[in-house]
Design a protein around this motif. Structure first.
Motif, PDB file in Angstrom:
ATOM      1  N   GLU A  83       4.080 -20.904  -4.554  1.00 40.44           N
ATOM      2  CA  GLU A  83       4.992 -19.758  -4.457  1.00 40.44           C
ATOM      3  C   GLU A  83       6.138 -19.872  -5.447  1.00 40.44           C
ATOM      4  OE1 GLU A  83       6.138 -16.103  -3.306  1.00 40.44           O
ATOM      5  OE2 GLU A  83       4.314 -17.140  -2.682  1.00 40.44           O
ATOM      6  N   ALA A  84       6.572 -21.094  -5.717  1.00 40.47           N
ATOM      7  CA  ALA A  84       7.652 -21.287  -6.688  1.00 40.47           C
ATOM      8  C   ALA A  84       7.245 -20.860  -8.083  1.00 40.47           C
ATOM      9  CB  ALA A  84       8.080 -22.752  -6.695  1.00 40.47           C
ATOM     10  N   ASP A  85       5.948 -20.843  -8.360  1.00 37.69           N
ATOM     11  CA  ASP A  85       5.439 -20.456  -9.677  1.00 37.69           C
ATOM     12  C   ASP A  85       5.111 -18.962  -9.768  1.00 37.69           C
ATOM     13  OD1 ASP A  85       5.662 -23.031 -10.522  1.00 37.69           O
ATOM     14  OD2 ASP A  85       3.523 -23.450 -10.675  1.00 37.69           O
ATOM     15  N   ARG A  86       5.242 -18.250  -8.677  1.00 36.95           N
ATOM     16  CA  ARG A  86       4.885 -16.826  -8.703  1.00 36.95           C
ATOM     17  C   ARG A  86       5.824 -16.044  -9.625  1.00 36.95           C
ATOM     18  NH1 ARG A  86       2.076 -13.662  -5.062  1.00 36.95           N
ATOM     19  NH2 ARG A  86       2.201 -15.300  -3.461  1.00 36.95           N
ATOM     20  N   ILE A  87       5.247 -15.200 -10.468  1.00 38.58           N
ATOM     21  CA  ILE A  87       6.030 -14.303 -11.326  1.00 38.58           C
ATOM     22  C   ILE A  87       6.259 -13.013 -10.550  1.00 38.58           C
ATOM     23  CG2 ILE A  87       6.049 -12.956 -13.471  1.00 38.58           C
ATOM     24  CD1 ILE A  87       4.177 -15.081 -14.672  1.00 38.58           C
ATOM     25  N   LEU A  88       7.508 -12.684 -10.299  1.00 40.42           N
ATOM     26  CA  LEU A  88       7.809 -11.467  -9.556  1.00 40.42           C
ATOM     27  C   LEU A  88       7.695 -10.233 -10.449  1.00 40.42           C
ATOM     28  CD1 LEU A  88      10.843 -12.765  -7.481  1.00 40.42           C
ATOM     29  CD2 LEU A  88       8.426 -12.630  -6.798  1.00 40.42           C
ATOM     30  N   GLN A  89       8.287 -10.324 -11.643  1.00 36.98           N
ATOM     31  CA  GLN A  89       8.240  -9.201 -12.586  1.00 36.98           C
ATOM     32  C   GLN A  89       8.727  -9.695 -13.934  1.00 36.98           C
ATOM     33  OE1 GLN A  89       7.336  -6.023 -11.700  1.00 36.98           O
ATOM     34  NE2 GLN A  89       7.999  -4.772 -13.423  1.00 36.98           N
ATOM     35  N   LEU A  90       7.949  -9.456 -14.973  1.00 37.04           N
ATOM     36  CA  LEU A  90       8.405  -9.772 -16.330  1.00 37.04           C
ATOM     37  C   LEU A  90       9.257  -8.637 -16.857  1.00 37.04           C
ATOM     38  CD1 LEU A  90       5.073 -11.209 -17.778  1.00 37.04           C
ATOM     39  CD2 LEU A  90       7.134 -12.502 -17.221  1.00 37.04           C
TER      40      LEU A  90
END
Length: 467
Positions: free
Chosen positions: A34-41
């Motif tokens: 989850e720490a590596d999840r990209i929320l939005q570029l």
């Protein structure tokens, strides 16, 4: 035997504790993921698929950590294979090339202010894992600065395997998934070398990686035959004179990385005096030009023949995409969204690393022995060539693959994309070879529709369409 209430209570508590431990282990893994999840570029269009990016440490003593970017399949990702993409150089970034201008879901706009969707992205078929390898490429780093001056084929392969093992620990849902390794150019070394490391690992592992196959494009394969095929391509496409061709054939020892001064001078003459101002990565296209009118140049790409410094373009494509990548990925907000540059690397992110390229320590003279091992191991192997690339041209690949002396299963025939010839192909016992008509060095950049069809056929294990 009848248990007492106390014994029942003890057994119950033990079970509760075991369940808690199992849950805790899953929570730890999920939290790391989850720490590596990209929320939005920044500037990214809305998409339905999940993205992750970050670092995996491959050597704790040296502090070597490799950067990755995962773009999951846009539909039913749990049922799709994992496809690893590697770019070459050596020293060039899979984020800059594979992800941002070839097979990834996004393209960078011409102001580097945002992204737009690539409808020919390979994540319509598979989960895509872009790996920046070795340390020193892109966002990947080492705390031991000497690592940047002594990288080579062997350590790159071993670090890439270590990355994959640690990454699968972080993303356990991919553990039994079918895995394919793909790439282009000097990844003609990286991809088979990593496949070999995985095959060796699987022989002794209780939890083998489910490697199914590899696919490489315009791939550096064998020093002698690549060089012979490259010089032949230059001559057969009227890029050099008969005299220069004869001099190259008679003067150069194509087996070695380092040539004689006499051979080097002939190479230099050919490029400076006879090639003209062309894009060597696509000989029928003009190069990118800077605003000041000078020619923009790609970082030097180390190859078994001579290095080249050029950009690439084809009608309908923007030739300056590498320039946009170097602006976009140096933006602090982009790096933050990607969980990148967390150690504040003391140099700018670049599409290719000159330091790595100039100081590459070991390179296999030929990858053909690994092809024989992969064929014997039953891997699916596809090799493709954009046919207007003069850097690692189709003739180089054909000369190299011919040395395998494979039996033909399906003879040479044209394959089609939307009722047009997409290229030509031949299926051998253990290997499929295909050309992509009108494509330069980066096939998915120049011919995205054809490249996606090629990839779909590869994943399905089906010959390319005859009509």
């Amino acid at each position: 035997m009848v248990m007492t209430k106390r014994q029942i209570f003890v057994v119950f508590m033990v079970l509760v504790l075991l369940v808690a431990l199992v849950c805790a282990s899953h929570v730890t893994i999920n939290e790391e993921e989850e720490a590596d999840r990209i929320l939005q570029l920044p500037g990214q269009p809305k998409v339905s698929f999940q993205q992750y990016s970050g670092y995996v440490t491959v050597n704790h003593v040296a502090g070597r950590a490799l950067f990755y970017w995962l773009t999951e399949a846009d539909h039913n990702p749990l049922s799709k294979p994992l496809v690893i993409w590697l770019n070459g150089g050596p020293g060039c970034s899979s984020v800059a090339y594979g992800a941002s201008e070839e097979i990834g879901p996004f393209r960078i706009n011409n102001t580097a202010s945002g992204l737009y969707y690539n409808k020919f992205s390979w994540n319509t078929v598979a989960n895509l894992l872009f790996l920046e390898t070795p340390a020193g490429v892109g966002f990947s780093y080492s705390n031991q600065s000497s690592d940047l001056f002594n990288s080579g084929d062997r350590r790159t392969a071993k670090d890439s395997l270590e990355f994959l093992l640690r990454w699968l620990d972080r993303f356990p849902r991919y553990n039994q998934r079918e895995v394919y390794i793909t790439g282009e150019s000097y990844a003609g070394h990286y991809v088979p070398q990593l496949a070999k490391e995985i095959m060796m690992y699987n022989k002794h592992s209780k939890h083998p990686i489910n490697l199914k196959g590899i696919m490489v494009g315009n791939a550096v394969t064998d020093n002698y035959y690549d060089n012979l095929g490259t010089v032949t391509y230059w001559w057969s496409h009227a890029m050099i004179s008969d005299k220069t061709y004869r001099q190259l054939i008679n003067t150069c020892d194509f087996t070695h990385q380092k040539e004689s001064n006499e051979c080097d001078s002939v190479y230099s003459y050919a490029m400076d005096q006879e090639f003209g101002n062309i894009d060597q990565y696509n000989i029928y296209a003009p190069p990118c030009n800077k605003s000041d009118g000078s020619k923009a140049t790609r970082q030097t790409m180390r190859l078994p023949h001579r290095p080249h410094q050029t950009f690439r373009q084809m009608s309908g494509y923007d030739p300056c995409t590498e320039k946009y990548a170097e602006i976009y990925y140096n933006r602090p907000d982009v790096q933050k969204a990607l969980h990148a540059n967390i150690t504040k690397i003391p140099y700018k992110w670049t599409a290719c690393s000159e330091v790595l390229n100039r100081n590459w320590k070991d390179t296999d003279v030929s990858i053909l022995p690994i092809y024989r091992e992969m064929i014997a191991g039953g891997l699916r192997i596809w090799v493709f060539s954009g046919d207007v690339d003069s850097v690692v041209p189709v003739t180089a690949t054909r000369y190299s693959l011919a040395q395998l002396k494979l039996e033909t299963k399906i003879p040479w025939y044209p394959w089609y994309v939307k009722k047009q010839v997409g290229g030509w192909t031949e299926v051998y016992e253990g290997l499929t070879f295909a050309t992509v008509r009108g494509a330069g060095h980066e096939v998915p950049l120049f011919k995205p529709r054809a490249a996606l069809l090629l990839f779909k056929s590869f994943i399905r294990g089906e010959p390319l369409p005859k009509s």
